[in-house]
Design a protein around this motif. Structure first.
Motif, PDB file in Angstrom:
ATOM      1  N   ILE A 174       0.839  -1.204   0.000  1.00 15.73           N
ATOM      2  CA  ILE A 174       0.000   0.000   0.000  1.00 15.73           C
ATOM      3  C   ILE A 174       0.872   1.252   0.000  1.00 15.73           C
ATOM      4  O   ILE A 174       0.607   2.208  -0.744  1.00 15.73           O
ATOM      5  CB  ILE A 174      -0.944  -0.010   1.223  1.00 15.73           C
ATOM      6  CG1 ILE A 174      -1.919  -1.198   1.134  1.00 15.73           C
ATOM      7  CG2 ILE A 174      -1.712   1.302   1.338  1.00 15.73           C
ATOM      8  CD1 ILE A 174      -2.753  -1.428   2.380  1.00 15.73           C
ATOM      9  N   ALA A 175       1.929   1.258   0.825  1.00 15.08           N
ATOM     10  CA  ALA A 175       2.818   2.422   0.910  1.00 15.08           C
ATOM     11  C   ALA A 175       3.506   2.686  -0.427  1.00 15.08           C
ATOM     12  O   ALA A 175       3.576   3.834  -0.889  1.00 15.08           O
ATOM     13  CB  ALA A 175       3.857   2.206   2.010  1.00 15.08           C
ATOM     14  N   ILE A 176       4.007   1.631  -1.072  1.00 13.64           N
ATOM     15  CA  ILE A 176       4.709   1.793  -2.351  1.00 13.64           C
ATOM     16  C   ILE A 176       3.740   2.217  -3.451  1.00 13.64           C
ATOM     17  O   ILE A 176       4.055   3.078  -4.274  1.00 13.64           O
ATOM     18  CB  ILE A 176       5.450   0.495  -2.730  1.00 13.64           C
ATOM     19  CG1 ILE A 176       6.572   0.215  -1.727  1.00 13.64           C
ATOM     20  CG2 ILE A 176       6.017   0.584  -4.146  1.00 13.64           C
ATOM     21  CD1 ILE A 176       7.243  -1.126  -1.895  1.00 13.64           C
ATOM     22  N   GLU A 177       2.554   1.626  -3.478  1.00 15.26           N
ATOM     23  CA  GLU A 177       1.563   1.993  -4.484  1.00 15.26           C
ATOM     24  C   GLU A 177       1.154   3.460  -4.345  1.00 15.26           C
ATOM     25  O   GLU A 177       0.885   4.135  -5.345  1.00 15.26           O
ATOM     26  CB  GLU A 177       0.328   1.099  -4.369  1.00 15.26           C
ATOM     27  CG  GLU A 177       0.516  -0.286  -4.959  1.00 15.26           C
ATOM     28  CD  GLU A 177       0.765  -0.254  -6.454  1.00 15.26           C
ATOM     29  OE1 GLU A 177      -0.177   0.051  -7.208  1.00 15.26           O
ATOM     30  OE2 GLU A 177       1.909  -0.508  -6.863  1.00 15.26           O
ATOM     31  N   ASN A 178       1.124   3.965  -3.128  1.00 19.04           N
ATOM     32  CA  ASN A 178       0.740   5.360  -2.902  1.00 19.04           C
ATOM     33  C   ASN A 178       1.760   6.352  -3.459  1.00 19.04           C
ATOM     34  O   ASN A 178       1.451   7.536  -3.617  1.00 19.04           O
ATOM     35  CB  ASN A 178       0.521   5.625  -1.410  1.00 19.04           C
ATOM     36  CG  ASN A 178      -0.788   5.042  -0.909  1.00 19.04           C
ATOM     37  OD1 ASN A 178      -1.707   4.795  -1.686  1.00 19.04           O
ATOM     38  ND2 ASN A 178      -0.883   4.811   0.390  1.00 19.04           N
ATOM     39  N   THR A 179       2.974   5.893  -3.737  1.00 19.10           N
ATOM     40  CA  THR A 179       3.985   6.781  -4.320  1.00 19.10           C
ATOM     41  C   THR A 179       3.752   6.992  -5.819  1.00 19.10           C
ATOM     42  O   THR A 179       4.259   7.948  -6.391  1.00 19.10           O
ATOM     43  CB  THR A 179       5.408   6.217  -4.137  1.00 19.10           C
ATOM     44  OG1 THR A 179       5.582   5.038  -4.950  1.00 19.10           O
ATOM     45  CG2 THR A 179       5.685   5.879  -2.685  1.00 19.10           C
ATOM     46  N   SER A 180       3.029   6.087  -6.457  1.00 20.90           N
ATOM     47  CA  SER A 180       2.775   6.119  -7.911  1.00 20.90           C
ATOM     48  C   SER A 180       4.067   6.074  -8.720  1.00 20.90           C
ATOM     49  O   SER A 180       4.099   6.502  -9.873  1.00 20.90           O
ATOM     50  CB  SER A 180       1.977   7.386  -8.287  1.00 20.90           C
ATOM     51  OG  SER A 180       0.729   7.411  -7.624  1.00 20.90           O
TER      52      SER A 180
END
Length: 202
Positions: A93-99
């Motif tokens: 989730i954290a990595i995906e939020n960086t786009s």
């Protein structure tokens, strides 16, 4: 803490089991739910029950999903040559939020920790190794927290992966944006100096 109702007390006891929720906060939440329209409370209860009974784990990467194969693994636009290995679903989730990342994932389900009795066999390492042969994966990005347990897990993985024809990389480590150098620990500061990058063009 004295309660005027055994039912309220039971609700508070259950809410207080949640991480970061103390008994006072649990009481405030319980009283809020009691004061709300009954439909609101029933909607919350239904959502929690459906989450607990219907959420699945992706058969490929072990991420949480509503289907057998998660939306990331089934997305044809993702870069299938790049696989990011993380320890926990929250990391996805954290990595995906960086786009900033467009590859696939593999969730280990934890890190190796002998103190807590967690060994390699308790993690999704075998399924990771099974994904590599006959796949498009060319690079494995180890995005595991830089703790002692995380480094142990990363070292173990590199040993297991050395016979596979994949490039193994790790996330960069350095001083966080907005951080003060004087408050940065020596290991992080040292790594940021060793792994320094070019600043603009001369």
């Amino acid at each position: 803490m004295n309660f005027p109702s055994k039912l309220i007390e039971n609700a508070v006891e259950e809410l207080a089991k949640l991480p970061g929720i103390g008994r006072k906060t649990a009481l405030r939440l319980a009283l809020h739910l009691l004061k709300e329209e009954s439909e609101e409370t029933f909607s919350l209860a239904e959502a929690l029950v459906k989450m607990r009974t219907e959420v699945k784990h992706c058969k490929t990467c072990h991420n949480i999903s509503d289907t057998e194969i998660c939306s990331i693994c089934s997305n044809p636009l993702r870069d299938r040559s790049l696989l990011c290995v993380v320890s926990d679903i929250r990391d996805v989730i954290a990595i995906e939020n960086t786009s900033q990342y467009k590859g696939l994932y593999h969730v280990l389900g934890g890190v190796i920790s002998p103190i807590e009795g967690i060994g390699p066999s308790d993690l999704h390492i075998d399924s990771l190794l099974e994904r590599l042969p006959n796949s498009e994966i060319k690079e494995l990005l180890l995005a595991i927290s830089p703790t002692m347990e995380g480094d142990t897990t990363a070292f173990y993985l590199t040993r297991k992966l050395r016979d596979h024809n994949v490039r193994i990389t790790t996330i960069a480590r350095g001083v966080p944006v907005g951080g003060e150098l004087e408050y940065t620990d020596e290991i992080t500061l040292g790594r940021s100096i060793v792994e320094r990058t070019v600043y603009g063009k001369v």
